[in-house]
Design a protein around this motif. Structure first.
Motif, PDB file in Angstrom:
ATOM      1  N   SER A  67       0.852  -1.186   0.000  1.00 44.11           N
ATOM      2  CA  SER A  67       0.000   0.000   0.000  1.00 44.11           C
ATOM      3  C   SER A  67       0.890   1.238   0.000  1.00 44.11           C
ATOM      4  N   PRO A  68       0.747   2.131  -0.977  1.00 47.51           N
ATOM      5  CA  PRO A  68       1.503   3.387  -0.942  1.00 47.51           C
ATOM      6  C   PRO A  68       0.980   4.271   0.194  1.00 47.51           C
ATOM      7  N   TYR A  69       1.868   5.079   0.761  1.00 48.13           N
ATOM      8  CA  TYR A  69       1.428   6.007   1.797  1.00 48.13           C
ATOM      9  C   TYR A  69       2.169   7.328   1.673  1.00 48.13           C
ATOM     10  N   VAL A  70       1.555   8.355   2.234  1.00 47.38           N
ATOM     11  CA  VAL A  70       2.189   9.659   2.420  1.00 47.38           C
ATOM     12  C   VAL A  70       2.196   9.901   3.925  1.00 47.38           C
ATOM     13  N   ILE A  71       3.249  10.542   4.404  1.00 50.99           N
ATOM     14  CA  ILE A  71       3.408  10.713   5.849  1.00 50.99           C
ATOM     15  C   ILE A  71       4.014  12.085   6.127  1.00 50.99           C
ATOM     16  N   ALA A  72       3.604  12.675   7.250  1.00 44.82           N
ATOM     17  CA  ALA A  72       4.211  13.902   7.755  1.00 44.82           C
ATOM     18  C   ALA A  72       4.360  13.747   9.255  1.00 44.82           C
ATOM     19  N   SER A  73       5.488  14.191   9.779  1.00 49.84           N
ATOM     20  CA  SER A  73       5.762  14.087  11.208  1.00 49.84           C
ATOM     21  C   SER A  73       6.306  15.426  11.696  1.00 49.84           C
ATOM     22  N   LEU A  74       5.661  15.989  12.693  1.00 46.70           N
ATOM     23  CA  LEU A  74       6.040  17.287  13.241  1.00 46.70           C
ATOM     24  C   LEU A  74       6.587  17.099  14.649  1.00 46.70           C
ATOM     25  N   ASN A  75       7.826  17.563  14.876  1.00 43.54           N
ATOM     26  CA  ASN A  75       8.433  17.464  16.198  1.00 43.54           C
ATOM     27  C   ASN A  75       8.007  18.658  17.038  1.00 43.54           C
ATOM     28  N   THR A  76       7.488  18.401  18.244  1.00 43.17           N
ATOM     29  CA  THR A  76       6.974  19.463  19.105  1.00 43.17           C
ATOM     30  C   THR A  76       8.072  20.194  19.876  1.00 43.17           C
ATOM     31  N   GLY A  77       9.293  19.643  19.871  1.00 40.07           N
ATOM     32  CA  GLY A  77      10.385  20.259  20.624  1.00 40.07           C
ATOM     33  C   GLY A  77      11.321  21.098  19.769  1.00 40.07           C
ATOM     34  N   GLY A  78      10.943  21.399  18.536  1.00 41.47           N
ATOM     35  CA  GLY A  78      11.798  22.192  17.659  1.00 41.47           C
ATOM     36  C   GLY A  78      12.877  21.380  16.963  1.00 41.47           C
ATOM     37  N   GLY A  79      12.819  20.044  17.083  1.00 42.02           N
ATOM     38  CA  GLY A  79      13.794  19.184  16.411  1.00 42.02           C
ATOM     39  C   GLY A  79      13.366  18.880  14.983  1.00 42.02           C
ATOM     40  N   THR A  80      13.884  17.806  14.457  1.00 41.54           N
ATOM     41  CA  THR A  80      13.669  17.434  13.063  1.00 41.54           C
ATOM     42  C   THR A  80      12.244  16.963  12.795  1.00 41.54           C
ATOM     43  N   SER A  81      11.616  17.573  11.821  1.00 38.81           N
ATOM     44  CA  SER A  81      10.319  17.145  11.297  1.00 38.81           C
ATOM     45  C   SER A  81      10.555  16.644   9.883  1.00 38.81           C
ATOM     46  N   PHE A  82       9.610  15.860   9.349  1.00 40.88           N
ATOM     47  CA  PHE A  82       9.813  15.317   8.010  1.00 40.88           C
ATOM     48  C   PHE A  82       8.495  14.999   7.332  1.00 40.88           C
ATOM     49  N   ALA A  83       8.562  14.826   6.008  1.00 44.99           N
ATOM     50  CA  ALA A  83       7.407  14.407   5.209  1.00 44.99           C
ATOM     51  C   ALA A  83       7.917  13.567   4.053  1.00 44.99           C
ATOM     52  N   GLY A  84       7.105  12.597   3.612  1.00 43.86           N
ATOM     53  CA  GLY A  84       7.558  11.753   2.519  1.00 43.86           C
ATOM     54  C   GLY A  84       6.516  10.760   2.053  1.00 43.86           C
ATOM     55  N   VAL A  85       7.009   9.775   1.306  1.00 42.98           N
ATOM     56  CA  VAL A  85       6.156   8.735   0.711  1.00 42.98           C
ATOM     57  C   VAL A  85       6.820   7.380   0.893  1.00 42.98           C
ATOM     58  N   GLY A  86       6.013   6.312   0.802  1.00 41.31           N
ATOM     59  CA  GLY A  86       6.578   4.976   0.927  1.00 41.31           C
ATOM     60  C   GLY A  86       5.577   3.903   0.567  1.00 41.31           C
ATOM     61  N   LEU A  87       5.980   2.672   0.859  1.00 46.12           N
ATOM     62  CA  LEU A  87       5.146   1.497   0.643  1.00 46.12           C
ATOM     63  C   LEU A  87       5.108   0.701   1.939  1.00 46.12           C
ATOM     64  N   SER A  88       3.931   0.163   2.279  1.00 39.23           N
ATOM     65  CA  SER A  88       3.832  -0.704   3.457  1.00 39.23           C
ATOM     66  C   SER A  88       3.052  -1.962   3.093  1.00 39.23           C
ATOM     67  N   TRP A  89       3.308  -3.017   3.852  1.00 40.84           N
ATOM     68  CA  TRP A  89       2.670  -4.313   3.638  1.00 40.84           C
ATOM     69  C   TRP A  89       1.956  -4.708   4.912  1.00 40.84           C
ATOM     70  N   LYS A  90       0.690  -5.087   4.814  1.00 40.59           N
ATOM     71  CA  LYS A  90      -0.044  -5.600   5.974  1.00 40.59           C
ATOM     72  C   LYS A  90       0.037  -7.115   5.912  1.00 40.59           C
ATOM     73  N   ILE A  91       0.670  -7.713   6.933  1.00 40.62           N
ATOM     74  CA  ILE A  91       0.886  -9.155   6.973  1.00 40.62           C
ATOM     75  C   ILE A  91       0.055  -9.735   8.111  1.00 40.62           C
ATOM     76  N   GLY A  92      -0.879 -10.595   7.752  1.00 40.64           N
ATOM     77  CA  GLY A  92      -1.754 -11.225   8.741  1.00 40.64           C
ATOM     78  C   GLY A  92      -3.209 -10.988   8.400  1.00 40.64           C
ATOM     79  N   LYS A  93      -3.999 -12.010   8.550  1.00 38.13           N
ATOM     80  CA  LYS A  93      -5.426 -11.935   8.213  1.00 38.13           C
ATOM     81  C   LYS A  93      -6.315 -11.805   9.443  1.00 38.13           C
ATOM     82  N   GLY A  94      -5.787 -12.111  10.609  1.00 36.18           N
ATOM     83  CA  GLY A  94      -6.596 -12.079  11.832  1.00 36.18           C
ATOM     84  C   GLY A  94      -6.662 -10.687  12.426  1.00 36.18           C
ATOM     85  N   PRO A  95      -7.092 -10.618  13.673  1.00 41.33           N
ATOM     86  CA  PRO A  95      -7.202  -9.304  14.303  1.00 41.33           C
ATOM     87  C   PRO A  95      -5.837  -8.679  14.622  1.00 41.33           C
TER      88      PRO A  95
END
Length: 178
Positions: A67-95
């Protein structure tokens, strides 16, 4: 001769694409967790993460339908924040399932930062970083899931062989299926 309105309906029916419903995710993370994958950068605080994960790409079945994704992460302490794209895999059929992922992000951390005590460079070495992650989740309802996840950002010594401090974040995120 085919009436124009029937011709238009036929063309529209052939071009129709099934609706794609992805999921929104949001989470809270501890910033710069000490792990074997990182060196101290002097940052702190918490991260607020927001993203969108698209439906799995059926045509990439040979590699597990990521599954393609877009992500953004904001650091609340003034440190490094980032944004980007990627791919993830969901492994498992149960809960309970596992969700590994890999992406590329752009960050706003300093281009030069030197630890005053050790003289070691603690900047991340490149504006573009790899973003591997892994989560363990559970499906709470048909539309809601909760995941505990680890997110890492670094350049893997590819762009700067002399240093690679990286930053690890560990937290909890909630997924809402649309």
């Amino acid at each position: 001769m085919i009436p124009m309105h029937r011709f238009s309906l036929a063309i529209a029916g052939m071009c129709a694409v099934p609706a794609q419903a992805g999921e929104v995710f949001a989470g809270a993370y501890v910033h710069e967790v000490d792990t074997p994958f990182t060196l101290y950068t002097g940052e702190s605080g918490a991260d607020a993460e927001l993203g969108y994960r698209f439906d799995p790409i059926e045509q990439l079945g040979a590699i597990g339908k990521p599954s393609p994704y877009v992500i953004a992460s904001l650091n609340t302490g003034g440190g490094t924040s980032f944004a980007g794209v990627g791919l993830s895999w969901k492994i498992g059929k149960g809960p309970v399932y596992v969700r590994p992922g890999v992406g590329l992000v752009v960050h706003d951390g300093p281009s030069e930062r030197i630890d005053p005590f050790t003289g070691r460079h603690t900047e991340l070495g490149s504006r573009v970083l790899f973003e591997p992650e892994i989560a363990v989740g559970t499906q709470v309802t048909e539309r809601v899931a909760i995941e505990v996840s680890w997110v890492h950002i670094s350049q893997g010594r590819i762009f700067n062989a002399q240093q690679n401090p990286g930053i690890d974040m560990i937290g909890v995120r909630f997924n809402w299926r649309l």
